[in-house]
Design a protein around this motif. Structure first.
Motif, PDB file in Angstrom:
ATOM      1  N   LEU A 128      -3.935 -22.128  47.658  1.00 25.75           N
ATOM      2  CA  LEU A 128      -4.468 -21.338  46.657  1.00 25.75           C
ATOM      3  C   LEU A 128      -4.463 -19.912  47.401  1.00 25.75           C
ATOM      4  O   LEU A 128      -4.210 -18.809  46.989  1.00 25.75           O
ATOM      5  N   TYR A 129      -4.845 -20.088  48.852  1.00 23.01           N
ATOM      6  CA  TYR A 129      -4.853 -18.662  49.631  1.00 23.01           C
ATOM      7  C   TYR A 129      -3.268 -18.065  49.663  1.00 23.01           C
ATOM      8  O   TYR A 129      -3.024 -16.946  49.352  1.00 23.01           O
ATOM      9  N   GLY A 130      -2.137 -19.049  49.980  1.00 21.86           N
ATOM     10  CA  GLY A 130      -1.094 -18.561  49.953  1.00 21.86           C
ATOM     11  C   GLY A 130      -0.379 -18.114  48.618  1.00 21.86           C
ATOM     12  O   GLY A 130       0.153 -17.159  48.354  1.00 21.86           O
ATOM     13  N   LYS A 131      -0.882 -18.647  47.480  1.00 18.87           N
ATOM     14  CA  LYS A 131      -0.817 -18.074  46.089  1.00 18.87           C
ATOM     15  C   LYS A 131      -1.098 -16.792  45.908  1.00 18.87           C
ATOM     16  O   LYS A 131      -0.592 -15.722  45.398  1.00 18.87           O
ATOM     17  N   LEU A 132      -2.450 -16.673  46.124  1.00 20.23           N
ATOM     18  CA  LEU A 132      -3.053 -15.232  46.240  1.00 20.23           C
ATOM     19  C   LEU A 132      -2.354 -14.187  46.982  1.00 20.23           C
ATOM     20  O   LEU A 132      -2.180 -12.938  46.538  1.00 20.23           O
ATOM     21  N   ARG A 133      -1.978 -14.653  48.167  1.00 16.72           N
ATOM     22  CA  ARG A 133      -1.173 -13.723  49.082  1.00 16.72           C
ATOM     23  C   ARG A 133       0.111 -13.445  48.343  1.00 16.72           C
ATOM     24  O   ARG A 133       0.770 -12.040  48.286  1.00 16.72           O
ATOM     25  N   GLU A 134       0.904 -14.325  47.961  1.00 19.14           N
ATOM     26  CA  GLU A 134       2.356 -14.100  47.243  1.00 19.14           C
ATOM     27  C   GLU A 134       2.121 -13.047  46.085  1.00 19.14           C
ATOM     28  O   GLU A 134       3.007 -12.354  45.893  1.00 19.14           O
ATOM     29  N   GLU A 135       0.951 -13.106  45.545  1.00 16.41           N
ATOM     30  CA  GLU A 135       0.680 -12.145  44.157  1.00 16.41           C
ATOM     31  C   GLU A 135       0.276 -10.790  44.870  1.00 16.41           C
ATOM     32  O   GLU A 135      -0.011 -10.178  43.749  1.00 16.41           O
ATOM     33  N   GLY A 136       0.114 -10.466  46.023  1.00 19.96           N
ATOM     34  CA  GLY A 136      -0.304  -9.233  46.657  1.00 19.96           C
ATOM     35  C   GLY A 136      -1.803  -8.944  46.887  1.00 19.96           C
ATOM     36  O   GLY A 136      -1.958  -7.960  47.179  1.00 19.96           O
TER      37      GLY A 136
END
Length: 182
Positions: A128-136
């Protein structure tokens, strides 16, 4: 434990928490990095070293404790403060802390029933952290109660898998924060 910055105009405020004694497979050394206000709009790399003094019991046949130093090099990329809409605050305070014990996993389909990693954005919730970072989004971890943050700086507060109680003062503050746009 001592922070030794590489530059006198260092931009990192480094704090460390740890128990009086650390033993293999237990204990912790929690290092927190925060950008100093004077650097809030800068873009740079801040580096330094964390010195940890290690004291061990006397060697066999000796009465003198053994002492040494361990050095950990830390490098932090400092960026200008993100806009409120890009900042997410992750509530870690209301999760049962690891250690002091081993807790059953949330998903009992796993063969290893103990939650060795605890519930943290960088362990169980890494995807989830990685996805949030991917989304900016920029994710910050709140390790204190809700009275210790200013909601005007954040676009969202994530309360994930909360296991601890909320104090009445926290609930009232959170209601005000939500009414104010959080």
């Amino acid at each position: 434990v001592r922070w030794v910055p590489d530059s006198p105009d260092d931009c990192l405020a480094v704090t460390v928490e740890h128990p009086a004694q650390l033993w293999p497979w237990s204990g912790y050394l929690a290092v927190s990095l925060q950008v100093k206000e004077k650097c809030a709009e800068k873009r740079l790399t801040s580096t330094g070293r964390l010195m940890v003094k290690v004291v061990s019991p006397p060697a066999y046949g000796s009465a003198k404790e053994q002492e040494g130093e361990a050095w950990l090099t830390i490098r932090g990329e400092v960026i200008p403060r993100p806009r409120r809409e890009e900042r997410v605050l992750w509530d870690h305070q209301h999760n049962l802390q690891y250690p002091p014990g081993f807790f059953p996993r949330d998903n009992l389909a796993h063969r290893d029933y103990l939650d060795w990693n605890g519930d943290h954005v960088h362990t169980n919730f890494r995807g989830l952290y990685g996805k949030l970072r991917e989304e900016g989004y920029f994710v910050e971890v709140l390790g204190e109660d809700f009275l210790c943050f200013d909601a005007r700086w954040y676009g969202a507060l994530m309360i994930v898998d909360s296991e601890d109680n909320f104090r009445e003062e926290e609930v009232k503050k959170l209601e005000r924060d939500v009414a104010g746009g959080l």
